[in-house]
Design a protein around this motif. Structure first.
Motif, PDB file in Angstrom:
ATOM      1  N   LEU A 314      -1.236  -6.311 -11.192  1.00  0.00           N
ATOM      2  CA  LEU A 314       0.039  -5.604 -11.401  1.00  0.00           C
ATOM      3  C   LEU A 314       0.755  -5.388 -10.067  1.00  0.00           C
ATOM      4  N   SER A 318       4.386  -7.046  -8.683  1.00  0.00           N
ATOM      5  CA  SER A 318       5.332  -5.928  -8.838  1.00  0.00           C
ATOM      6  C   SER A 318       6.680  -6.199  -8.191  1.00  0.00           C
ATOM      7  N   TYR A 339       2.456   3.756  -6.906  1.00  0.00           N
ATOM      8  CA  TYR A 339       3.245   2.781  -7.661  1.00  0.00           C
ATOM      9  C   TYR A 339       2.683   2.664  -9.079  1.00  0.00           C
ATOM     10  N   LEU A 340       1.346   2.538  -9.162  1.00  0.00           N
ATOM     11  CA  LEU A 340       0.720   2.340 -10.470  1.00  0.00           C
ATOM     12  C   LEU A 340       0.982   3.516 -11.393  1.00  0.00           C
ATOM     13  N   ARG A 344       4.679   2.227 -12.635  1.00  0.00           N
ATOM     14  CA  ARG A 344       4.209   1.228 -13.580  1.00  0.00           C
ATOM     15  C   ARG A 344       3.835   1.857 -14.918  1.00  0.00           C
TER      16      ARG A 344
END
Ligand code: 4AD
Ligand code: MG
Length: 461
Positions: A314, A318, A339-340, A344
Protein backbone atom coordinates in the motif's frame (compact mmCIF):
# COMPACT_ATOMS: atom_id res chain seq x y z
CA UNK A 1 -16.36 21.82 60.01
CA UNK A 2 -14.90 19.46 57.43
CA UNK A 3 -13.45 20.77 54.17
CA UNK A 4 -15.66 20.21 51.16
CA UNK A 5 -14.21 19.71 47.70
CA UNK A 6 -15.21 22.22 45.06
CA UNK A 7 -16.36 19.35 42.85
CA UNK A 8 -18.69 17.97 45.53
CA UNK A 9 -20.05 21.42 46.33
CA UNK A 10 -20.88 22.09 42.68
CA UNK A 11 -22.54 18.68 42.37
CA UNK A 12 -24.89 19.24 45.31
CA UNK A 13 -28.60 18.81 44.76
CA UNK A 14 -29.47 22.14 46.27
CA UNK A 15 -27.94 25.28 47.74
CA UNK A 16 -28.04 26.08 51.44
CA UNK A 17 -25.96 25.17 54.44
CA UNK A 18 -22.58 26.24 55.75
CA UNK A 19 -19.43 25.18 53.90
CA UNK A 20 -15.68 25.21 54.51
CA UNK A 21 -13.66 25.30 51.31
CA UNK A 22 -9.96 25.73 50.73
CA UNK A 23 -7.97 26.29 47.58
CA UNK A 24 -5.87 28.59 45.42
CA UNK A 25 -7.03 31.93 44.07
CA UNK A 26 -7.37 31.97 40.29
CA UNK A 27 -8.59 35.54 39.98
CA UNK A 28 -10.16 38.26 42.09
CA UNK A 29 -12.07 41.39 41.13
CA UNK A 30 -14.14 44.02 42.86
CA UNK A 31 -17.42 45.27 41.53
CA UNK A 32 -19.46 47.86 43.41
CA UNK A 33 -19.62 46.92 47.05
CA UNK A 34 -18.55 43.28 46.62
CA UNK A 35 -15.41 41.36 45.85
CA UNK A 36 -15.45 38.14 43.80
CA UNK A 37 -12.78 35.49 44.27
CA UNK A 38 -12.52 32.48 41.95
CA UNK A 39 -10.88 29.60 43.75
CA UNK A 40 -9.81 26.16 42.57
CA UNK A 41 -8.81 23.09 44.57
CA UNK A 42 -8.05 20.90 41.56
CA UNK A 43 -10.92 18.51 42.23
CA UNK A 44 -12.64 19.77 39.08
CA UNK A 45 -11.93 22.03 36.14
CA UNK A 46 -14.52 24.47 37.47
CA UNK A 47 -13.74 27.29 39.88
CA UNK A 48 -15.90 28.16 42.85
CA UNK A 49 -16.97 31.77 43.19
CA UNK A 50 -16.63 33.35 46.63
CA UNK A 51 -18.54 36.58 47.26
CA UNK A 52 -17.37 38.97 49.97
CA UNK A 53 -19.38 42.05 50.95
CA UNK A 54 -17.66 45.36 51.60
CA UNK A 55 -19.18 45.35 55.07
CA UNK A 56 -17.32 42.15 55.92
CA UNK A 57 -14.50 42.44 58.46
CA UNK A 58 -12.42 40.38 55.99
CA UNK A 59 -12.91 42.75 53.06
CA UNK A 60 -9.54 44.51 53.42
CA UNK A 61 -7.73 41.16 53.39
CA UNK A 62 -9.75 39.98 50.40
CA UNK A 63 -8.81 43.12 48.44
CA UNK A 64 -5.17 42.17 48.86
CA UNK A 65 -5.58 38.62 47.51
CA UNK A 66 -4.04 37.85 44.17
CA UNK A 67 -3.58 34.93 41.79
CA UNK A 68 -1.77 31.99 43.35
CA UNK A 69 -2.30 32.59 47.05
CA UNK A 70 -4.06 29.97 49.12
CA UNK A 71 -7.15 30.65 51.20
CA UNK A 72 -9.59 29.06 53.58
CA UNK A 73 -13.18 30.23 53.34
CA UNK A 74 -16.31 29.56 55.37
CA UNK A 75 -19.73 30.74 54.34
CA UNK A 76 -23.16 29.88 53.06
CA UNK A 77 -23.74 28.06 49.80
CA UNK A 78 -26.28 30.02 47.74
CA UNK A 79 -27.60 29.93 44.19
CA UNK A 80 -25.50 32.21 42.05
CA UNK A 81 -27.04 35.37 40.64
CA UNK A 82 -24.31 35.64 38.04
CA UNK A 83 -24.00 33.65 34.85
CA UNK A 84 -21.54 30.80 34.43
CA UNK A 85 -22.02 29.05 37.74
CA UNK A 86 -24.87 27.38 39.58
CA UNK A 87 -23.73 28.07 43.13
CA UNK A 88 -21.46 30.49 44.92
CA UNK A 89 -20.35 30.98 48.51
CA UNK A 90 -21.35 34.05 50.52
CA UNK A 91 -18.26 34.33 52.66
CA UNK A 92 -18.40 34.73 56.41
CA UNK A 93 -14.67 34.32 57.01
CA UNK A 94 -11.73 34.44 54.64
CA UNK A 95 -8.31 33.44 55.87
CA UNK A 96 -5.06 33.77 53.95
CA UNK A 97 -3.11 30.50 54.23
CA UNK A 98 -0.15 31.34 52.01
CA UNK A 99 0.68 34.46 50.00
CA UNK A 100 2.03 34.45 46.42
CA UNK A 101 3.90 37.64 45.55
CA UNK A 102 2.23 38.92 42.35
CA UNK A 103 5.55 40.38 41.19
CA UNK A 104 7.11 36.93 41.28
CA UNK A 105 4.40 34.29 40.85
CA UNK A 106 5.07 32.84 37.40
CA UNK A 107 1.49 31.82 36.61
CA UNK A 108 -0.41 34.91 35.59
CA UNK A 109 -3.93 35.15 34.27
CA UNK A 110 -2.85 35.12 30.62
CA UNK A 111 -2.44 31.90 28.65
CA UNK A 112 1.13 30.62 28.87
CA UNK A 113 2.87 28.53 26.23
CA UNK A 114 3.24 24.82 26.90
CA UNK A 115 7.01 25.21 26.48
CA UNK A 116 7.11 27.79 29.28
CA UNK A 117 4.92 25.62 31.49
CA UNK A 118 7.36 22.71 31.13
CA UNK A 119 9.99 24.89 32.79
CA UNK A 120 7.71 25.33 35.79
CA UNK A 121 6.43 21.77 36.05
CA UNK A 122 6.13 22.27 39.83
CA UNK A 123 3.42 24.90 39.29
CA UNK A 124 1.77 23.79 36.05
CA UNK A 125 -0.61 21.34 37.82
CA UNK A 126 -2.43 24.49 38.98
CA UNK A 127 -3.34 25.47 35.42
CA UNK A 128 -6.57 24.31 33.82
CA UNK A 129 -4.66 22.29 31.25
CA UNK A 130 -2.51 20.33 33.67
CA UNK A 131 -5.25 19.88 36.23
CA UNK A 132 -7.36 18.37 33.44
CA UNK A 133 -4.38 16.30 32.32
CA UNK A 134 -3.79 14.88 35.78
CA UNK A 135 -7.45 13.95 36.16
CA UNK A 136 -7.69 12.29 32.72
CA UNK A 137 -4.44 10.39 33.38
CA UNK A 138 -5.83 9.23 36.69
CA UNK A 139 -9.12 8.19 35.09
CA UNK A 140 -7.41 6.22 32.36
CA UNK A 141 -5.08 4.47 34.81
CA UNK A 142 -8.13 3.43 36.78
CA UNK A 143 -9.88 2.26 33.60
CA UNK A 144 -6.88 0.10 32.69
CA UNK A 145 -6.90 -1.70 36.01
CA UNK A 146 -10.69 -2.03 35.86
CA UNK A 147 -10.58 -3.55 32.37
CA UNK A 148 -8.13 -6.28 33.35
CA UNK A 149 -9.50 -6.90 36.82
CA UNK A 150 -13.02 -7.40 35.44
CA UNK A 151 -11.62 -9.98 33.04
CA UNK A 152 -9.83 -11.94 35.75
CA UNK A 153 -6.25 -10.83 34.94
CA UNK A 154 -3.80 -10.73 37.85
CA UNK A 155 -1.76 -7.56 38.32
CA UNK A 156 1.96 -8.48 38.52
CA UNK A 157 4.73 -6.15 39.69
CA UNK A 158 7.88 -6.78 37.68
CA UNK A 159 11.36 -5.53 38.65
CA UNK A 160 12.70 -2.17 37.56
CA UNK A 161 16.33 -3.17 38.00
CA UNK A 162 17.36 -5.97 35.71
CA UNK A 163 20.35 -7.83 34.30
CA UNK A 164 18.70 -8.70 30.95
CA UNK A 165 17.65 -6.64 27.96
CA UNK A 166 14.00 -7.53 27.36
CA UNK A 167 13.97 -6.06 23.87
CA UNK A 168 17.50 -7.02 22.89
CA UNK A 169 17.83 -3.51 21.49
CA UNK A 170 20.56 -2.27 23.82
CA UNK A 171 19.06 1.07 24.81
CA UNK A 172 19.29 0.61 28.57
CA UNK A 173 20.35 2.91 31.39
CA UNK A 174 23.14 1.46 33.49
CA UNK A 175 22.54 1.09 37.24
CA UNK A 176 25.73 1.20 39.28
CA UNK A 177 27.17 2.22 42.63
CA UNK A 178 30.76 2.07 41.37
CA UNK A 179 32.97 5.13 41.75
CA UNK A 180 32.91 6.56 38.25
CA UNK A 181 36.15 8.48 38.88
CA UNK A 182 38.11 5.41 39.83
CA UNK A 183 36.14 2.26 39.05
CA UNK A 184 37.70 -1.06 40.02
CA UNK A 185 39.35 -2.65 37.02
CA UNK A 186 40.24 -6.15 35.98
CA UNK A 187 42.33 -6.75 32.88
CA UNK A 188 41.82 -3.11 31.90
CA UNK A 189 38.00 -3.24 31.87
CA UNK A 190 35.65 -2.02 34.60
CA UNK A 191 35.11 -4.93 36.98
CA UNK A 192 31.36 -5.36 37.28
CA UNK A 193 31.92 -8.13 39.82
CA UNK A 194 32.73 -5.33 42.28
CA UNK A 195 29.44 -3.54 41.56
CA UNK A 196 26.41 -3.63 43.85
CA UNK A 197 24.83 -6.70 42.25
CA UNK A 198 28.10 -8.29 41.25
CA UNK A 199 27.28 -7.95 37.55
CA UNK A 200 26.13 -5.26 35.11
CA UNK A 201 22.60 -4.06 35.83
CA UNK A 202 20.19 -1.73 34.09
CA UNK A 203 16.80 -0.05 34.35
CA UNK A 204 14.27 -2.26 32.61
CA UNK A 205 12.93 -1.43 29.13
CA UNK A 206 9.90 -3.72 29.60
CA UNK A 207 8.40 -6.07 32.17
CA UNK A 208 7.47 -8.57 29.49
CA UNK A 209 9.92 -11.38 30.17
CA UNK A 210 8.98 -11.54 33.83
CA UNK A 211 5.28 -11.18 32.95
CA UNK A 212 5.70 -14.26 30.75
CA UNK A 213 6.90 -16.20 33.79
CA UNK A 214 3.66 -15.41 35.58
CA UNK A 215 1.47 -15.95 32.51
CA UNK A 216 2.94 -19.45 32.30
CA UNK A 217 1.59 -20.09 35.78
CA UNK A 218 -1.46 -17.85 36.24
CA UNK A 219 -2.56 -17.72 32.58
CA UNK A 220 -3.84 -14.13 32.43
CA UNK A 221 -1.66 -11.38 33.88
CA UNK A 222 -0.72 -7.76 33.29
CA UNK A 223 1.85 -5.27 34.46
CA UNK A 224 1.52 -1.49 34.70
CA UNK A 225 4.68 0.31 35.63
CA UNK A 226 7.51 2.59 34.60
CA UNK A 227 9.97 1.57 31.89
CA UNK A 228 13.15 3.29 30.77
CA UNK A 229 14.80 3.74 27.40
CA UNK A 230 18.10 5.44 26.78
CA UNK A 231 17.26 6.26 23.16
CA UNK A 232 18.47 9.62 22.04
CA UNK A 233 15.15 10.46 20.37
CA UNK A 234 14.01 14.01 20.85
CA UNK A 235 10.58 13.61 19.31
CA UNK A 236 7.06 14.55 20.40
CA UNK A 237 6.32 10.84 21.05
CA UNK A 238 9.37 9.60 22.96
CA UNK A 239 10.25 9.75 26.63
CA UNK A 240 13.25 8.25 28.41
CA UNK A 241 10.93 7.21 31.26
CA UNK A 242 7.38 6.18 30.42
CA UNK A 243 4.68 3.91 31.77
CA UNK A 244 3.73 0.72 30.03
CA UNK A 245 0.78 -1.64 30.38
CA UNK A 246 1.72 -5.19 29.44
CA UNK A 247 -0.89 -7.95 29.42
CA UNK A 248 0.46 -11.45 28.85
CA UNK A 249 -1.90 -14.32 28.08
CA UNK A 250 -1.26 -18.05 28.03
CA UNK A 251 -3.09 -20.34 25.59
CA UNK A 252 -3.50 -17.37 23.26
CA UNK A 253 -2.39 -16.70 19.69
CA UNK A 254 -1.96 -13.46 17.76
CA UNK A 255 -5.61 -13.27 16.68
CA UNK A 256 -6.76 -13.53 20.28
CA UNK A 257 -4.27 -10.88 21.24
CA UNK A 258 -5.42 -8.46 18.52
CA UNK A 259 -9.00 -8.86 19.74
CA UNK A 260 -7.94 -8.16 23.30
CA UNK A 261 -6.08 -5.02 22.19
CA UNK A 262 -9.09 -3.71 20.29
CA UNK A 263 -11.52 -4.33 23.17
CA UNK A 264 -9.05 -2.78 25.59
CA UNK A 265 -8.48 0.46 23.66
CA UNK A 266 -12.19 0.95 23.06
CA UNK A 267 -12.97 0.34 26.72
CA UNK A 268 -10.49 2.83 28.13
CA UNK A 269 -11.40 5.54 25.59
CA UNK A 270 -15.07 5.03 26.44
CA UNK A 271 -14.20 5.38 30.10
CA UNK A 272 -12.43 8.69 29.52
CA UNK A 273 -15.35 10.10 27.53
CA UNK A 274 -17.92 9.01 30.13
CA UNK A 275 -16.05 9.73 33.33
CA UNK A 276 -13.78 12.64 32.47
CA UNK A 277 -16.36 14.41 30.30
CA UNK A 278 -15.69 17.94 31.54
CA UNK A 279 -11.91 17.66 31.13
CA UNK A 280 -12.25 15.95 27.75
CA UNK A 281 -14.53 18.77 26.57
CA UNK A 282 -11.85 21.22 27.69
CA UNK A 283 -9.17 19.50 25.57
CA UNK A 284 -11.56 19.29 22.67
CA UNK A 285 -12.24 23.01 22.84
CA UNK A 286 -8.71 24.31 23.42
CA UNK A 287 -6.31 21.79 21.91
CA UNK A 288 -7.85 19.69 19.16
CA UNK A 289 -11.44 20.12 18.06
CA UNK A 290 -11.54 16.64 16.58
CA UNK A 291 -10.47 14.77 19.73
CA UNK A 292 -13.86 13.60 20.96
CA UNK A 293 -15.17 12.79 17.48
CA UNK A 294 -12.02 10.75 16.82
CA UNK A 295 -12.46 8.74 20.01
CA UNK A 296 -16.16 8.17 19.32
CA UNK A 297 -15.22 7.02 15.83
CA UNK A 298 -12.72 4.53 17.17
CA UNK A 299 -15.10 3.14 19.76
CA UNK A 300 -17.68 2.53 17.04
CA UNK A 301 -15.41 1.18 14.32
CA UNK A 302 -13.67 -2.13 13.91
CA UNK A 303 -9.91 -2.05 13.57
CA UNK A 304 -8.42 -2.84 10.17
CA UNK A 305 -6.02 -5.79 9.91
CA UNK A 306 -3.09 -5.70 7.48
CA UNK A 307 0.01 -7.82 7.22
CA UNK A 308 3.31 -5.97 7.03
CA UNK A 309 3.70 -7.21 3.46
CA UNK A 310 0.29 -5.75 2.50
CA UNK A 311 1.14 -2.52 4.29
CA UNK A 312 4.39 -2.16 2.33
CA UNK A 313 2.52 -2.70 -0.94
CA UNK A 314 0.00 0.00 0.00
CA UNK A 315 2.82 2.39 0.86
CA UNK A 316 4.74 1.64 -2.33
CA UNK A 317 1.69 2.30 -4.48
CA UNK A 318 0.53 5.32 -2.48
CA UNK A 319 2.11 7.97 -4.68
CA UNK A 320 3.17 9.80 -1.51
CA UNK A 321 6.67 11.21 -1.22
CA UNK A 322 7.95 9.96 2.13
CA UNK A 323 11.10 11.19 3.80
CA UNK A 324 12.21 7.63 4.65
CA UNK A 325 12.41 4.80 2.11
CA UNK A 326 9.77 2.06 1.90
CA UNK A 327 10.87 -1.45 1.01
CA UNK A 328 10.14 -4.93 2.28
CA UNK A 329 12.53 -5.58 5.16
CA UNK A 330 12.79 -1.97 6.36
CA UNK A 331 10.97 -0.86 9.50
CA UNK A 332 7.92 1.36 9.14
CA UNK A 333 8.59 4.94 10.18
CA UNK A 334 6.08 7.14 11.93
CA UNK A 335 5.19 8.91 8.64
CA UNK A 336 4.36 5.53 7.07
CA UNK A 337 2.30 4.44 10.06
CA UNK A 338 0.37 7.69 9.99
CA UNK A 339 -0.28 7.44 6.26
CA UNK A 340 -1.77 3.97 6.75
CA UNK A 341 -4.03 4.80 9.66
CA UNK A 342 -4.93 8.40 8.77
CA UNK A 343 -5.10 8.55 5.00
CA UNK A 344 -5.42 5.00 3.80
CA UNK A 345 -7.79 3.45 6.31
CA UNK A 346 -9.09 6.29 8.50
CA UNK A 347 -9.29 3.97 11.50
CA UNK A 348 -6.85 2.14 13.79
CA UNK A 349 -4.84 -0.47 11.94
CA UNK A 350 -3.32 -3.66 13.32
CA UNK A 351 -0.22 -4.49 11.27
CA UNK A 352 0.98 -8.08 11.71
CA UNK A 353 3.71 -10.46 10.56
CA UNK A 354 6.76 -8.22 10.29
CA UNK A 355 10.12 -9.40 8.90
CA UNK A 356 12.11 -11.21 11.58
CA UNK A 357 15.11 -8.93 11.07
CA UNK A 358 13.39 -5.81 12.45
CA UNK A 359 11.63 -7.34 15.44
CA UNK A 360 12.69 -8.68 18.84
CA UNK A 361 14.13 -12.16 19.37
CA UNK A 362 11.16 -13.48 21.37
CA UNK A 363 8.53 -13.17 18.62
CA UNK A 364 7.22 -16.41 17.16
CA UNK A 365 8.71 -17.36 13.81
CA UNK A 366 6.13 -18.00 11.07
CA UNK A 367 6.29 -21.06 8.84
CA UNK A 368 7.70 -18.94 6.00
CA UNK A 369 10.86 -18.59 8.10
CA UNK A 370 11.00 -14.89 7.15
CA UNK A 371 8.32 -13.19 9.24
CA UNK A 372 7.31 -13.24 12.90
CA UNK A 373 3.94 -13.10 14.61
CA UNK A 374 4.32 -9.47 15.60
CA UNK A 375 1.56 -6.92 15.88
CA UNK A 376 1.64 -3.13 16.06
CA UNK A 377 -1.55 -1.16 16.62
CA UNK A 378 -1.43 2.17 14.79
CA UNK A 379 -3.73 5.09 15.50
CA UNK A 380 -4.11 8.47 13.77
CA UNK A 381 -1.75 11.30 14.83
CA UNK A 382 0.39 9.01 17.03
CA UNK A 383 1.25 6.02 14.88
CA UNK A 384 2.29 3.04 17.04
CA UNK A 385 0.41 2.97 20.34
CA UNK A 386 0.73 -0.78 21.01
CA UNK A 387 3.48 -3.23 20.16
CA UNK A 388 3.05 -6.94 20.83
CA UNK A 389 3.42 -10.46 19.54
CA UNK A 390 2.78 -14.12 19.95
CA UNK A 391 5.85 -15.46 21.73
CA UNK A 392 8.24 -18.10 20.49
CA UNK A 393 7.31 -21.12 22.62
CA UNK A 394 9.62 -23.65 20.88
CA UNK A 395 12.93 -23.89 22.77
CA UNK A 396 15.18 -24.77 19.83
CA UNK A 397 13.93 -21.94 17.63
CA UNK A 398 14.07 -19.44 20.50
CA UNK A 399 17.68 -20.35 21.23
CA UNK A 400 18.58 -19.93 17.59
CA UNK A 401 16.89 -16.52 17.44
CA UNK A 402 18.74 -15.38 20.55
CA UNK A 403 22.07 -16.41 19.11
CA UNK A 404 21.30 -14.62 15.86
CA UNK A 405 20.41 -11.50 17.85
CA UNK A 406 23.82 -11.69 19.55
CA UNK A 407 22.34 -12.26 23.02
CA UNK A 408 24.13 -14.34 25.62
CA UNK A 409 21.75 -17.25 26.21
CA UNK A 410 23.32 -17.81 29.63
CA UNK A 411 21.66 -14.58 30.80
CA UNK A 412 18.27 -15.87 29.72
CA UNK A 413 18.49 -19.39 31.15
CA UNK A 414 15.25 -18.95 33.08
CA UNK A 415 13.45 -17.62 29.98
CA UNK A 416 14.55 -20.72 28.07
CA UNK A 417 13.46 -22.95 30.99
CA UNK A 418 9.90 -21.73 30.49
CA UNK A 419 10.05 -23.42 27.07
CA UNK A 420 11.65 -26.57 28.42
CA UNK A 421 9.04 -27.16 31.11
CA UNK A 422 5.38 -27.05 30.13
CA UNK A 423 5.64 -24.59 27.29
CA UNK A 424 2.36 -23.29 25.81
CA UNK A 425 1.40 -20.84 23.07
CA UNK A 426 1.19 -17.39 24.61
CA UNK A 427 1.04 -13.77 23.53
CA UNK A 428 1.17 -10.28 24.94
CA UNK A 429 1.48 -6.62 24.11
CA UNK A 430 2.73 -3.33 25.53
CA UNK A 431 0.65 -0.18 25.51
CA UNK A 432 2.50 3.12 25.96
CA UNK A 433 0.44 4.90 28.61
CA UNK A 434 1.62 8.40 27.71
CA UNK A 435 0.95 7.88 24.00
CA UNK A 436 -2.52 6.74 25.00
CA UNK A 437 -3.20 9.83 27.09
CA UNK A 438 -1.68 11.96 24.33
CA UNK A 439 -4.02 10.41 21.81
CA UNK A 440 -7.08 10.70 24.06
CA UNK A 441 -6.51 14.37 24.88
CA UNK A 442 -5.25 15.53 21.49
CA UNK A 443 -2.09 16.92 23.08
CA UNK A 444 0.71 17.52 20.56
CA UNK A 445 3.69 16.71 22.74
CA UNK A 446 4.19 13.69 24.98
CA UNK A 447 6.07 15.94 27.45
CA UNK A 448 2.71 17.50 28.32
CA UNK A 449 0.93 14.31 29.36
CA UNK A 450 3.30 13.11 32.08
CA UNK A 451 3.86 15.04 35.32
CA UNK A 452 7.64 15.27 35.01
CA UNK A 453 8.99 14.35 31.57
CA UNK A 454 12.44 12.82 31.26
CA UNK A 455 14.04 13.39 27.87
CA UNK A 456 17.66 13.77 26.74
CA UNK A 457 19.34 16.55 28.76
CA UNK A 458 16.17 17.16 30.76
CA UNK A 459 15.57 15.75 34.25
CA UNK A 460 14.56 18.76 36.39
CA UNK A 461 12.11 18.17 39.26
O1 4AD B 1 6.88 -1.78 21.00
P1 4AD B 1 7.56 -1.80 22.33
O2 4AD B 1 9.01 -1.53 22.36
O3 4AD B 1 7.20 -3.22 22.94
C1 4AD B 1 7.73 -3.77 24.09
O4 4AD B 1 8.43 -3.22 24.87
C2 4AD B 1 7.20 -5.15 24.34
N1 4AD B 1 8.07 -5.81 25.32
C3 4AD B 1 5.78 -5.07 24.82
C4 4AD B 1 5.16 -6.40 25.07
O5 4AD B 1 4.93 -7.15 24.12
N2 4AD B 1 4.86 -6.74 26.32
O6 4AD B 1 6.84 -0.76 23.31
C5 4AD B 1 5.46 -0.86 23.57
C6 4AD B 1 4.81 0.50 23.50
C7 4AD B 1 4.93 1.18 22.14
O7 4AD B 1 3.94 0.73 21.26
C8 4AD B 1 4.73 2.63 22.51
O8 4AD B 1 3.36 2.95 22.68
C9 4AD B 1 5.40 2.71 23.87
O9 4AD B 1 5.45 1.41 24.40
N3 4AD B 1 6.76 3.26 23.79
C10 4AD B 1 7.11 4.50 24.19
N4 4AD B 1 6.38 5.50 24.72
C11 4AD B 1 7.02 6.63 25.02
N5 4AD B 1 8.35 6.83 24.86
C12 4AD B 1 9.12 5.84 24.34
N6 4AD B 1 10.44 6.04 24.20
C13 4AD B 1 8.50 4.62 23.97
N7 4AD B 1 8.96 3.45 23.46
C14 4AD B 1 7.88 2.65 23.36
MG1 MG C 1 7.34 -1.28 19.07
Amino acid sequence: MQRSRVKDILNREAAGGPVLVQGWVKTRRSSGAVSFIQISDGSTLKDLQIVVEQSSPHYALVESLNTGCSVSVTGELVESQGRGQKYEVNAQTVQLLGPADPEEYPLQKKRHTLEFLREIAHLRPRTNTFGAMARVRNGMAYAIHRFFQERGFQYIQTPMITASDAEGAGSMFRVTTLDLQEPPRRDGAVDAAEDFFGRPTYLTVSGQLEAEIFALALSDVYTFGPTFRAENSNTSRHLAEFWMVEPEVAFCDLDGLAELAEDFLKDIFRYALDNCAEDMAFFNQWYDKSTIATLEGIINSSFERLTYTEAVKLLESSGESFEFPVAWGLDLQSEHERYLTEKRVGRPVVVTDYPRGIKAFYMRLNDDGETVRAMDVLVPRIGEIIGGSQREERPDILLERMQQAGLDAANYWWYLDLRRYGTVPHAGFGLGFERTVQFATGMQNIRDVIPFPRTPKNVEF
